[in-house]
Design a protein around this motif. Structure first.
Motif, short mmCIF file in Angstrom:
data_model
loop_
_atom_site.label_atom_id
_atom_site.label_comp_id
_atom_site.label_asym_id
_atom_site.label_seq_id
_atom_site.Cartn_x
_atom_site.Cartn_y
_atom_site.Cartn_z
N SER A 63 -12.17 0.56 -2.36
CA SER A 63 -10.62 0.25 -2.38
C SER A 63 -10.02 0.53 -3.70
O SER A 63 -10.75 0.61 -4.73
CB SER A 63 -10.58 -0.96 -1.85
OG SER A 63 -11.15 -2.19 -2.65
N LYS A 64 -8.84 0.58 -4.04
CA LYS A 64 -8.24 0.81 -5.31
C LYS A 64 -7.17 -0.46 -5.44
O LYS A 64 -6.02 -0.55 -4.75
CB LYS A 64 -7.32 2.12 -5.45
CG LYS A 64 -8.47 3.29 -5.43
CD LYS A 64 -7.52 4.68 -5.38
CE LYS A 64 -8.47 5.91 -5.47
NZ LYS A 64 -7.65 6.99 -5.31
N LYS A 120 1.45 -6.99 -4.45
CA LYS A 120 0.34 -6.42 -5.06
C LYS A 120 -0.19 -5.19 -4.64
O LYS A 120 -0.23 -5.16 -3.28
CB LYS A 120 -1.16 -7.28 -5.27
CG LYS A 120 -1.28 -7.89 -3.82
CD LYS A 120 -2.34 -9.06 -3.89
CE LYS A 120 -2.70 -9.85 -2.58
NZ LYS A 120 -3.63 -10.66 -2.63
N GLY A 121 -0.28 -4.13 -5.37
CA GLY A 121 -0.53 -3.01 -5.10
C GLY A 121 -2.18 -2.60 -4.61
O GLY A 121 -3.21 -3.17 -5.33
N TRP A 122 -2.61 -2.05 -3.72
CA TRP A 122 -3.74 -1.87 -3.12
C TRP A 122 -3.72 -0.70 -2.30
O TRP A 122 -2.95 -0.45 -1.44
CB TRP A 122 -4.22 -3.21 -2.47
CG TRP A 122 -5.77 -3.07 -2.12
CD1 TRP A 122 -6.74 -3.49 -2.90
CD2 TRP A 122 -6.31 -3.13 -0.80
NE1 TRP A 122 -7.92 -3.73 -2.17
CE2 TRP A 122 -7.64 -3.43 -0.81
CE3 TRP A 122 -5.78 -2.63 0.54
CZ2 TRP A 122 -8.43 -3.08 0.14
CZ3 TRP A 122 -6.67 -2.60 1.49
CH2 TRP A 122 -8.00 -2.83 1.43
N GLN A 123 -5.04 0.07 -2.03
CA GLN A 123 -5.30 1.10 -1.13
C GLN A 123 -6.88 1.10 -0.54
O GLN A 123 -7.54 0.88 -1.33
CB GLN A 123 -5.12 2.23 -1.75
CG GLN A 123 -5.12 3.26 -0.59
CD GLN A 123 -4.48 4.73 -1.11
OE1 GLN A 123 -4.57 5.19 -2.40
NE2 GLN A 123 -3.76 5.65 -0.36
N THR A 127 0.65 -1.19 -0.14
CA THR A 127 -0.05 0.01 0.06
C THR A 127 0.84 1.19 -0.02
O THR A 127 2.00 1.05 0.38
CB THR A 127 -0.92 0.12 1.26
OG1 THR A 127 -0.15 0.15 2.42
CG2 THR A 127 -1.81 -1.10 1.38
N PRO A 128 0.20 2.36 -0.45
CA PRO A 128 1.17 3.72 -0.30
C PRO A 128 1.43 4.09 1.13
O PRO A 128 2.61 4.74 1.30
CB PRO A 128 0.14 4.75 -0.91
CG PRO A 128 -1.05 3.86 -1.94
CD PRO A 128 -1.07 2.49 -1.28
N LEU A 161 -4.02 -1.16 -7.35
CA LEU A 161 -2.85 -0.11 -7.74
C LEU A 161 -1.80 -1.07 -8.39
O LEU A 161 -1.74 -2.33 -8.42
CB LEU A 161 -2.33 0.47 -6.45
CG LEU A 161 -3.14 1.29 -5.90
CD1 LEU A 161 -2.26 1.95 -4.57
CD2 LEU A 161 -3.81 2.52 -6.75
N PRO A 162 -0.92 -0.57 -9.12
CA PRO A 162 0.30 -1.27 -9.82
C PRO A 162 1.15 -1.95 -8.73
O PRO A 162 1.01 -1.75 -7.35
CB PRO A 162 1.04 -0.22 -10.54
CG PRO A 162 0.23 0.98 -10.86
CD PRO A 162 -0.66 0.85 -9.63
N ALA A 178 3.90 -3.12 -6.18
CA ALA A 178 4.44 -2.13 -5.32
C ALA A 178 5.92 -2.74 -4.90
O ALA A 178 5.96 -3.75 -4.60
CB ALA A 178 3.75 -1.74 -4.23
#
Length: 511
Positions: free
Chosen positions: A263-264, A84-87, A54-55, A266-267, A269
């Motif tokens: 939620s998102k 895996k990217g996620w927020q 996550t960011p 994301l690319p 990470a």
């Protein structure tokens, strides 16, 4: 009056204790100029939970590195893999029928979002006794939200029931609870699925969402782990609301909920450890490592798992830099990523830095809550008492007297990051904290927040950690790594020293 006098005398005795001047400086700094609360606010309220990929996790890496640099400590982010990217976004779940009510719900980690708000009927698992019967039913879940977790008839903690019930009633309720749990587990087996495969089957059958309630047994606290779905949302509903929906569905009321989860995805990470280093002045190729994992699950803020460990190690580094300028050995702080998925950050560090591993004098790891340290094991190293006992002698008595030691102890095979080093034969010690309700109330739960920190306890842990690091750095001898003869297991076989395990460096390999 007598009790107050004795307390005052005890406090005075502590203040009169003759400490090593460097250790006394540690004590004075922690008591008079602590940075713990400021850092806790910045990390926990400001950045929040730190799920790998996550960011927010990257922000925490950068914040810790910048904090170390602000104290003139060399710091860097060391990549060890990708994830895996996620927020996380908002989670809104409302009951729309048979009446209106906002529900207490949390989307699970890495769960898919809803493209738009979805309204759907809530159903429970059918009362069947075979996979064939279940598979006949499963097509009926299309467009519906399935309640997948066990229903809890009583939402009171065991401690509260024990306090107020008669002994007969307590035993009755205890047996009923155990029986209900056993029946649920047998039911899942009977329909041919498990907690991994059932969500996949429900999703494939067209369910609109899957809800669980991972209750800890303590009122108000649910654990939040990862979703098992790829296209539909999977989320946790607190016990009280979950039970209400379950009873309504069971009684034919056909409750409907409206869910919106933003939620998102994301690319991919990059995954990092934050590494800080104070170079040794006499033995730069020998190392003392202060260890804590920076990542967390994200049902709350990750305050006691493991914000408090991170704060302890950062504050210890700050005061070591300030009051121990001529450190003999190199002092490293390792703030690891992806501990929650299998000690991945620390295992990667051990694999990637053999030149450091061979020169490690000791590792001190903290990872189980806000309480003062009360347990230290020798982790199976035969001579751990000789050096660790000597280092502990420099610790203020009011802190040391709280600690129970176990020598040589048994090597830790997992559970926290010192195990990564123990497996490699490095003297590494978990600083075991007093419980403070950790496993029942805050460990991976929706209640692991700033307000659960007892800062006076963390201050004691800072003094302990800094003192141990100082003494380990100053020790003229390199710590002995001889391993104990391992005991027999229940089958009479000799247990083995834990093996060095490969880190999971990519979420595609995470099970």
């Amino acid at each position: 009056m007598m009790a107050m006098t004795q307390f005052s005398l005890a406090q005075n005795a502590v203040s009169q204790e003759k400490l090593n001047p460097v250790v006394q400086n540690f004590v004075n700094e922690v008591n008079n100029n602590s940075q713990l609360e400021t850092m806790a606010y910045e990390l926990l309220d400001g950045i929040g939970p730190r799920l790998i990929g996550t960011p927010e996790m990257l922000a925490a890496n950068e914040w810790t590195a910048n904090k170390l640099k602000s104290w003139d400590i060399e710091a860097s982010l060391q990549q060890f893999g990708t994830w895996k990217g996620w927020q996380r976004g908002i989670t809104h779940v409302d009951m729309m029928f048979p009446r209106m009510k906002s529900l207490s719900a949390t989307q699970l980690a890495w769960s898919p979002a809803t493209k738009k708000a979805v309204e759907a009927e809530v159903v429970i698992l059918p009362k069947v006794s075979s996979k064939a019967e279940f598979d006949e039913w499963i097509s009926s879940v299309k467009g519906k939200v399935v309640l997948m977790a066990q229903y809890q008839k009583i939402g009171r903690s065991d401690d509260q029931i024990k306090e107020f019930a008669t002994s007969e009633l307590y035993e009755k309720l205890k047996k009923e609870k155990e029986q209900a749990s056993k029946e649920y587990q047998n039911y899942i087996k009977s329909i041919g699925y498990n907690n991994e495969t059932l969500p996949e089957a429900l999703e494939k059958a067209g369910a609109a969402g899957i809800a669980i309630s991972n209750w800890t047994g303590i009122m108000g606290a649910n654990r939040i782990f990862e979703a098992k779905t790829k296209n539909i949302p999977m989320f946790d509903i607190e016990l009280e609301d979950y039970g209400m929906l379950y009873r309504m569905a069971e009684n034919g009321a056909k409750p409907k909920i409206r869910m919106e989860m933003k939620s998102k995805i994301l690319p991919e990470a990059k995954s990092f450890n934050t590494i800080g280093m104070i170079k040794g002045k006499e033995k730069p190729d020998e190392y003392v490592i202060l260890s804590a994992h920076l990542d967390s699950w994200d049902g709350a803020q990750g305050a006691t798992d493991n914000g408090t460990g991170v704060l302890t190690m950062l504050e210890a580094m700050r005061i070591l830099k300030k009051y121990y300028p001529d450190n003999k050995r190199t002092i490293i702080v390792g703030l690891w990523g992806s501990e929650e998925q299998g000690l991945n950050g620390s295992r990667s560090f051990v694999a990637d830095h053999p030149e450091i591993v061979k020169g490690v004098q000791a590792v001190f790891n903290q990872d189980n809550g806000t309480g003062r340290v009360v347990n230290i094991s020798g982790q199976g190293f035969v001579h751990a008492y000789d050096y660790l006992g000597k280092w502990l002698n420099a610790v203020p008595k009011n802190i040391k007297s709280q600690i129970k030691t176990d020598f040589p102890g048994i090597p830790g095979g997992g559970g926290s990051d010192h195990a990564s080093f123990v497996a490699a034969g490095v003297p590494s010690f978990g600083l075991g904290s007093l419980n403070w309700g950790y496993f029942g109330y805050t460990w991976h739960t929706t209640k692991d927040t700033y307000d659960k920190i007892i800062f006076d306890e963390v201050k004691s842990n800072v003094i302990l950690t800094a003192t141990l690091a100082y003494m380990a750095s100053e020790d003229p001898e390199f710590s002995n790594r001889e391993k104990r003869a391992m005991p027999l297991d229940d089958k009479g076989q000799v247990t083995q020293w834990p093996e060095v395990r490969k880190a999971v460096r990519d979420s595609k390999d995470y099970k």
